[in-house]
Design a protein around this motif. Structure first.
Motif, short mmCIF file in Angstrom:
data_model
loop_
_atom_site.label_atom_id
_atom_site.label_comp_id
_atom_site.label_asym_id
_atom_site.label_seq_id
_atom_site.Cartn_x
_atom_site.Cartn_y
_atom_site.Cartn_z
N ALA A 89 0.83 -1.20 0.00
CA ALA A 89 0.00 0.00 0.00
C ALA A 89 0.87 1.24 0.00
O ALA A 89 1.78 1.38 0.78
CB ALA A 89 -0.91 -0.01 1.22
N GLY A 90 0.58 2.14 -0.92
CA GLY A 90 1.27 3.41 -0.96
C GLY A 90 2.47 3.44 -1.88
O GLY A 90 3.09 4.47 -2.04
N TYR A 91 2.84 2.33 -2.46
CA TYR A 91 3.99 2.30 -3.35
C TYR A 91 3.54 1.91 -4.75
O TYR A 91 2.38 1.63 -5.00
CB TYR A 91 5.05 1.32 -2.84
CG TYR A 91 5.68 1.81 -1.56
CD1 TYR A 91 5.39 1.22 -0.35
CD2 TYR A 91 6.54 2.89 -1.57
CE1 TYR A 91 5.95 1.68 0.81
CE2 TYR A 91 7.11 3.37 -0.41
CZ TYR A 91 6.81 2.75 0.78
OH TYR A 91 7.36 3.22 1.94
N PHE A 92 4.49 1.90 -5.68
CA PHE A 92 4.15 1.61 -7.07
C PHE A 92 5.10 0.57 -7.63
O PHE A 92 6.11 0.24 -7.03
CB PHE A 92 4.20 2.89 -7.91
CG PHE A 92 5.53 3.59 -7.88
CD1 PHE A 92 6.56 3.20 -8.70
CD2 PHE A 92 5.74 4.64 -7.03
CE1 PHE A 92 7.79 3.83 -8.67
CE2 PHE A 92 6.95 5.29 -7.00
CZ PHE A 92 7.98 4.88 -7.81
N ASP A 93 4.75 0.07 -8.80
CA ASP A 93 5.56 -0.91 -9.50
C ASP A 93 6.65 -0.16 -10.29
O ASP A 93 6.35 0.78 -11.02
CB ASP A 93 4.67 -1.73 -10.44
CG ASP A 93 5.42 -2.81 -11.16
OD1 ASP A 93 6.46 -3.26 -10.66
OD2 ASP A 93 4.95 -3.21 -12.25
N ASN A 94 7.90 -0.57 -10.13
CA ASN A 94 9.01 0.09 -10.81
C ASN A 94 8.85 0.08 -12.32
O ASN A 94 9.10 1.08 -12.99
CB ASN A 94 10.34 -0.58 -10.45
CG ASN A 94 11.03 0.13 -9.31
OD1 ASN A 94 10.82 1.31 -9.08
ND2 ASN A 94 11.86 -0.59 -8.60
N LEU A 149 4.66 9.94 -6.88
CA LEU A 149 5.63 10.68 -6.09
C LEU A 149 5.02 11.14 -4.77
O LEU A 149 5.69 11.13 -3.73
CB LEU A 149 6.15 11.89 -6.88
CG LEU A 149 6.88 11.54 -8.18
CD1 LEU A 149 7.27 12.82 -8.92
CD2 LEU A 149 8.09 10.67 -7.92
N PHE A 150 3.75 11.52 -4.80
CA PHE A 150 3.06 11.89 -3.57
C PHE A 150 2.96 10.70 -2.63
O PHE A 150 3.13 10.84 -1.41
CB PHE A 150 1.67 12.44 -3.90
CG PHE A 150 0.88 12.83 -2.68
CD1 PHE A 150 1.18 14.00 -2.01
CD2 PHE A 150 -0.14 12.03 -2.23
CE1 PHE A 150 0.45 14.37 -0.89
CE2 PHE A 150 -0.86 12.39 -1.10
CZ PHE A 150 -0.57 13.55 -0.43
N ARG A 151 2.70 9.51 -3.18
CA ARG A 151 2.61 8.30 -2.35
C ARG A 151 3.93 8.01 -1.65
O ARG A 151 3.94 7.63 -0.48
CB ARG A 151 2.22 7.10 -3.21
CG ARG A 151 0.79 7.09 -3.62
CD ARG A 151 0.51 5.89 -4.50
NE ARG A 151 -0.85 5.90 -4.98
CZ ARG A 151 -1.26 5.25 -6.03
NH1 ARG A 151 -0.40 4.53 -6.75
NH2 ARG A 151 -2.51 5.30 -6.41
N ILE A 152 5.03 8.17 -2.36
CA ILE A 152 6.34 7.94 -1.74
C ILE A 152 6.52 8.89 -0.56
O ILE A 152 6.89 8.48 0.55
CB ILE A 152 7.48 8.14 -2.75
CG1 ILE A 152 7.49 7.02 -3.79
CG2 ILE A 152 8.83 8.18 -2.04
CD1 ILE A 152 8.52 7.23 -4.89
#
Length: 146
Positions: A10-15, A52-55
């Motif tokens: 949760a809160g991150y993304f796939d590279n 970027l906001f999630r990071i």
């Protein structure tokens, strides 16, 4: 047996997804600026900005940063996202780890913000101390009968 699926954090993304969005954004910027291309570019940039906001938002939950008040947190997050957006133009798409790149930029933005906040606090403390030194003690003394 079916292949294992990656657990979504949760809160991150796939590279790979982020890398593809950065490549797509670069390709759209190089193309002719038609109305359709500008709309696609805006959608891709919004997705990048959301990642970027999630990071930044998730990094704020780390023990290093969790005890700041909400206004300081929001200021730190907005500074970090701004720095990441500026740096996203310089990102080398041949490097396969955008998460690490933007996480480091976010970390550095948080540290710079904390240092700036400490400098402001030190100045306020010095000013308050000087104000206390300059006060006339006879004005505050109720026993003084002039």
């Amino acid at each position: 047996m079916a292949p294992k699926r990656k657990k979504d954090k949760a809160g991150y993304f796939d590279n790979e997804e982020m890398l593809n969005m950065l490549k797509e954004r670069n390709a759209l910027k190089e193309q002719e600026q038609t109305k359709e291309n500008l709309l696609l570019l805006k959608r891709v940039e919004n997705k990048i900005g959301l990642n970027l906001f999630r990071i930044s938002e998730r990094m704020m939950h780390r023990p290093n940063f969790c005890n700041y008040d909400s206004t300081t947190k929001s200021e730190m997050i907005s500074d970090a996202v701004f720095n990441c957006l500026k740096a996203s133009d310089r990102y080398d798409v041949n490097y396969p780890n955008p998460f690490g790149y933007f996480t480091q930029i976010t970390w550095n933005a948080f540290i710079l913000n904390i240092k700036a906040m400490q400098k402001r606090t030190e100045k306020i403390v010095v000013i308050n101390h000087l104000d206390n030194l300059c006060d006339d003690p006879s004005e505050n003394n109720p026993n003084n009968s002039d």
